[in-house]
Design a protein around this motif. Structure first.
Motif, PDB file in Angstrom:
ATOM      1  N   LYS A  34      -3.613  -5.244   7.510  1.00  0.00           N
ATOM      2  CA  LYS A  34      -2.854  -6.140   6.642  1.00  0.00           C
ATOM      3  C   LYS A  34      -1.593  -5.478   6.089  1.00  0.00           C
ATOM      4  N   GLN A  35      -0.921  -4.709   6.951  1.00  0.00           N
ATOM      5  CA  GLN A  35       0.354  -4.129   6.562  1.00  0.00           C
ATOM      6  C   GLN A  35       1.443  -5.198   6.615  1.00  0.00           C
ATOM      7  N   GLU A  36       2.501  -4.975   5.848  1.00  0.00           N
ATOM      8  CA  GLU A  36       3.610  -5.915   5.823  1.00  0.00           C
ATOM      9  C   GLU A  36       4.176  -6.076   7.240  1.00  0.00           C
TER      10      GLU A  36
ATOM     11  N   THR B  13      14.468 -10.398   5.020  1.00  0.00           N
ATOM     12  CA  THR B  13      13.261 -11.209   5.060  1.00  0.00           C
ATOM     13  C   THR B  13      12.808 -11.361   6.513  1.00  0.00           C
ATOM     14  N   ASN B  14      11.631 -11.941   6.668  1.00  0.00           N
ATOM     15  CA  ASN B  14      11.137 -12.205   8.023  1.00  0.00           C
ATOM     16  C   ASN B  14      12.081 -13.126   8.782  1.00  0.00           C
TER      17      ASN B  14
ATOM     18  N   SER C 222      14.718  -8.775  -1.780  1.00  0.00           N
ATOM     19  CA  SER C 222      14.391  -8.415  -0.395  1.00  0.00           C
ATOM     20  C   SER C 222      15.688  -8.189   0.366  1.00  0.00           C
TER      21      SER C 222
ATOM     22  N   ASN D 281       9.029  -0.585   3.244  1.00  0.00           N
ATOM     23  CA  ASN D 281       9.087  -1.971   2.781  1.00  0.00           C
ATOM     24  C   ASN D 281      10.536  -2.327   2.440  1.00  0.00           C
TER      25      ASN D 281
ATOM     26  N   GLU E  47      10.606  -0.445  -3.180  1.00  0.00           N
ATOM     27  CA  GLU E  47       9.191  -0.694  -2.965  1.00  0.00           C
ATOM     28  C   GLU E  47       8.609   0.429  -2.092  1.00  0.00           C
TER      29      GLU E  47
ATOM     30  N   ASP F  54      13.533 -15.411  -2.301  1.00  0.00           N
ATOM     31  CA  ASP F  54      12.503 -14.374  -2.408  1.00  0.00           C
ATOM     32  C   ASP F  54      12.798 -13.383  -3.535  1.00  0.00           C
TER      33      ASP F  54
ATOM     34  N   SER G 134       5.144  -3.327  10.103  1.00  0.00           N
ATOM     35  CA  SER G 134       4.305  -3.208  11.299  1.00  0.00           C
ATOM     36  C   SER G 134       5.146  -3.298  12.564  1.00  0.00           C
TER      37      SER G 134
END
Length: 665
Positions: free
Chosen positions: A135-137, A328-329, A325, A302, A298, A258, A141
C-alpha cells in the motif's frame, strides 16, 4: 586464475556474473536514487533519518542489495542448472551426430535471450506488485519500479554479453551443420532484443531525471508562490486569534484541489489541518527551520511539500502553512502518454533499422545459399553489392575470395594431378622389376619348346621314307609336338595375362573402366603383379577365398587391383625387411551377405595412435621420405567413388594391422 575460472560450473559463473553486475550497478545508483526519488534535502544518513525512519539510507540500501545478492546466490544456480550440460562436453562429444548435440547448441543460442527477458521483466514486475501490496503511494511505487527497471535493463545487457562470451567458446568447438539450424532466429529479432533494453533504459532513465527535475523546480516554484502569498496575507491582516488565522488561510486561492491548509502549535501539535500531517512533515519543519526556512516535505519519495511561516498571535508562536502536491496522479498520467509515444516511435525506428540490416544480410545469405545450390557454376558466381558500408565490404571480400579460391582450386588440381602421377609412377616403378622376371620364365620356356619342336621336326624329316619307322612312331612324334605346342600356348597365355595386368596399371588414375569381373580374375592379377615383390622380400601371401571364384563385382578392376597391391606393399614394408613372414589375403561375404569383404592382414608392429587419427583423412605416410602419403588416401577415395564401398581397419600394438575393403555386390 584462468584454470580456477574454467573449473567453476557454468551456472555458478553466470550467478557470480549477476552478483558482480548487481554490485557494480548498485554502486552506480547509490547516489542517484535520492535524486531520482526527490528525497528531501539533508534528510538521509543523519540523526533526522534515525528519528523518522530508524535506519540510515546507507544501511537500508546495503540491506536491500545484500538481500538481492543472497536471493541471486540461492535462486539463480537453480534457474541456470540446465546450462551445466555444456561443462561435460569432451572432444568425443563434439564428434557426435547433430541430434545429440542439438540440446547443447539450443542452450548456447537461446539461453542468453532467455536471461535477457527474465532480468528485464521479472524483477521490476515483482517489485511493483510488492509495493502495491504494501500500500505504498502509487507515484512512489511507479517511480521505484522504473528505477528497478533501468537497473535491470543494464544488468540484463551485461549478463547477455557475458553469457554470449561463455557460450561462444562452446560453439567454436562444435561444427554446426545445416541440419542443426532448425533453431534459427532472425537477425532482425536479435538486433531488436539487444537494442530494446538499451532503448527502454535510456527513455526510462531520462523520464526519471526529467520527472525529478520538474518535481524540484515545480516544488520550489509552488513554495515561493505560497510563501509570498502567506507573507502578503499576514501583512494585510491583523491577526488577533488563531481562528482569524484559519479564516485568513481559507481565503488563499489554492493552486490545486489537493492542496490544503494547516496550523501547528509551537510544540508541533496539530491545531487544524484539512488533511492528516505525517510526523515526517512536522519533524522536518522543526529540525530544518534554520537551514530550509519556510519549506517542508512529506515522506521519502512522496511528491508532497509544504510552505509555512511562523507567526506570533497573542504572545504565542503558531506555524501557519499550506500543504501542496507537486505532482498529482493526473499530472503523472498526462506525462506517461507522451513517453509512451516516444517509446513507440523509437521502437518503430529500431524495428525498421533491424529489418534493414537483417534484410541486407539476408540478401548475402540467400546469395550464398543460391551459389551453394548451383553446383555447375558456384565458383564463378558473384554476389551483388547493395551498400557502401561494412556489409558492402563483406560482399566485396566474398567476391575476392571467390577469385582467390578459383585460383587456388586450379593450382590444387594441377598439384593433385602431379601427385597422382607421382603415385602412379611409383607404383609402376615397383612393377617394372617384376615384369622382367615374370616374362623371363615363360620366354625361356617358349625358347626351350621351340628347340624341342626343332628336334622333333628334324627327327620327323629323317624318318620320311625310312622303312623302319612305322605309323606308331609318327603318332608318337606328333604327340610330342602337340605337347610342346600346348606348353607354348600356356606360356603365351600367361604372358598375355602379365601384359594385361601391367597395361591396366599403366593407365592414368583418372581413367575409369567400369566393367564386370570375377574374384578369380581379380586375384590372378594381384598374384601376377605382386609375385616378384613378395619373392624379393621373402614374404608369403596366404590367400583364402571363402566365396565362389565366379562371384561377380562391378567397377574398375584396375583401380581395385592397385588398392589391394598398395595394401600388400604396406604390409610388406610393415615387417621392415624381416623375412619369412606371412600376409593373409582373404575374400569372404559380409554378415549381411550383401557385401564382399577383402581383408589384408599383417603381423607387424601395428599403427601408432597419431597415424590412426589421420588415416584416410590426410595424406600421411609412415615411410619417411620414400612415401608420398597418397596410397591409402587415394585408395579410400577410389573405393568410395568407384565402388560405393568403404575401407576400415583394425590395428593392435605389436600384433599387426588388418585392412578391410568392403564392396557391395
Amino acid at each position: 586464475m584462468k584454470k580456477i575460472f574454467n573449473k567453476i560450473p557454468t551456472n555458478m559463473k553466470l550467478t557470480l556474473a549477476c552478483v558482480a553486475g548487481l554490485i557494480i550497478i548498485g554502486l552506480m545508483y547509490f547516489p542517484l536514487i535520492p535524486k531520482l526519488l526527490n528525497y528531501p534535502p539533508d534528510s538521509i544518513n543523519n540523526d533526522f533519518q534515525i528519528k523518522v525512519n530508524f535506519f540510515h539510507y546507507t544501511t537500508q540500501y546495503a540491506s536491500i542489495v545484500a538481500f538481492a545478492i543472497i536471493t541471486f546466490l540461492i535462486v539463480l544456480p537453480i534457474l541456470f542448472r540446465k546450462v551445466n550440460k555444456i561443462d561435460n562436453i569432451t572432444n568425443f562429444d563434439l564428434n557426435k551426430n547433430s541430434k545429440e548435440l542439438l540440446p547443447i547448441i539450443k542452450t548456447c543460442f537461446n539461453f542468453p535471450i532467455f536471461m535477457l527477458l527474465v532480468f528485464l521483466i521479472l524483477p521490476p514486475l515483482l517489485v511493483f506488485i510488492g509495493l502495491i501490496l504494501l500500500k505504498q503511494e502509487f507515484v512512489f511505487s511507479l517511480k521505484t519500479t522504473f528505477i528497478i527497471f533501468s537497473m535491470c535493463a543494464l544488468l540484463a545487457l551485461l549478463i547477455y554479453s557475458f553469457s554470449r562470451f561463455l557460450f561462444e567458446k562452446v560453439l567454436k568447438k562444435i561444427k554446426i551443420t545445416d541440419n542443426m539450424y532448425g533453431i534459427r532466429v532472425n537477425l532482425k529479432n536479435k538486433i531488436l532484443l539487444q537494442l530494446l533494453p538499451l532503448l527502454l533504459f535510456t527513455i526510462v532513465f531520462t523520464f526519471l531525471i526529467l520527472y525529478s527535475q520538474l518535481t524540484e523546480i515545480k516544488g520550489d516554484s509552488l513554495n515561493d508562490y505560497y510563501t509570498q502569498t502567506l507573507v502578503s496575507k499576514i501583512e494585510d491582516t491583523n491577526l488577533k486569534s488563531v481562528d482569524e488565522a484559519k479564516q485568513m488561510l481559507e481565503s488563499i486561492d489554492l493552486r490545486s484541489p489537493d492542496d490544503s491548509i494547516f496550523i501547528l502549535s509551537a510544540d508541533g501539535d496539530t491545531y487544524y489541518s484539512e488533511t492528516e500531517l505525517s510526523d515526517f512533515f512536522k519533524t522536518y519543519i522543526f529540525d530544518f527551520e534554520e537551514k530550509h526556512p519556510g519549506h517542508t516535505y512529506e515522506y521519502y519519495g512522496n511528491p508532497v511539500q509544504g510552505s509555512y511561516i511562523r507567526e506570533n498571535i497573542n504572545g504565542e508562536d503558531w506555524i501557519l502553512g499550506i500543504r501542496y502536491s507537486v505532482f498529482t496522479n493526473d499530472t503523472l498520467f498526462s506525462i506517461i502518454p507522451l513517453f509512451t509515444i516516444v517509446i513507440c516511435v523509437n521502437f518503430f525506428f529500431i524495428v525498421v533499422i533491424s529489418v534493414n540490416y537483417g534484410n541486407e544480410l539476408k540478401v548475402i545469405a540467400d546469395g550464398l545459399s543460391s551459389i551453394s545450390r548451383n553446383s555447375s557454376n558456384y565458383m564463378t558466381s558473384k554476389l551483388p553489392v547493395y551498400s557502401n558500408d561494412e556489409i558492402g565490404d563483406l560482399t566485396i571480400a566474398f567476391n575476392r575470395i571467390q577469385d582467390l579460391t578459383n585460383s587456388y582450386i586450379k593450382q590444387l588440381h594441377d598439384n593433385q594431378d602431379t601427385l597422382m602421377e607421382k603415385e602412379r609412377l611409383a607404383s609402376l616403378g615397383q612393377l617394372i622389376g617384376g615384369i622382367a622376371h615374370n616374362l623371363k620364365t615363360p620366354i625361356m620356356s617358349i625358347s626351350g619348346a621351340a628347340e624341342g619342336l626343332t628336334d622333333l621336326i628334324k627327327e620327323y624329316d629323317a624318318s620320311i621314307d625310312n622303312p623302319q619307322v612305322n605309323s606308331q612312331d609318327h603318332h608318337d612324334i606328333a604327340k610330342d609336338m602337340s605337347s610342346w605346342v600346348s606348353k607354348i600356348k600356356d606360356y603365351t597365355s600367361y604372358m598375355s595375362d602379365i601384359i594385361t595386368a601391367v597395361k591396366g596399371q599403366a593407365v592414368t588414375l583418372s581413367e575409369v573402366q567400369n566393367v564386370s569381373f570375377d574374384i578369380e580374375e581379380l586375384l590372378k592379377r594381384v598374384d601376377i603383379l605382386m609375385k616378384h615383390e613378395l619373392k624379393n622380400a621373402l614374404i608369403y601371401l596366404r590367400v583364402s577365398v571363402n566365396v565362389p571364384e565366379n562371384t561377380t563385382l562391378n567397377g574398375d578392376i584396375n583401380s581395385l587391383v592397385q588398392v589391394i597391391n598398395n595394401m600388400i606393399s604396406n604390409s610388406i614394408q610393415a615387417y621392415d625387411g624381416k623375412p619369412e613372414q606371412n600376409i593373409d589375403l582373404s575374400v569372404s561375404f559380409a554378415d549381411d551377405n550383401k557385401n564382399i569383404v577383402i581383408a589384408v592382414k599383417d603381423y607387424g608392429p601395428g599403427l601408432s595412435d597419431k597415424v590412426k587419427s589421420k588415416l584416410f583423412n590426410e595424406m600421411i605416410t609412415t615411410k619417411g621420405k620414400n612415401g608420398t602419403g597418397l596410397g591409402l588416401y587415394i585408395s579410400y577415395s577410389t573405393i568410395k567413388a568407384h565402388f560405393n564401398g568403404d575401407i576400415k581397419f583394425e590395428s593392435e600394438d605389436g600384433k599387426g594391422t588388418t585392412f578391410y575393403i568392403i564392396l557391395p555386390l
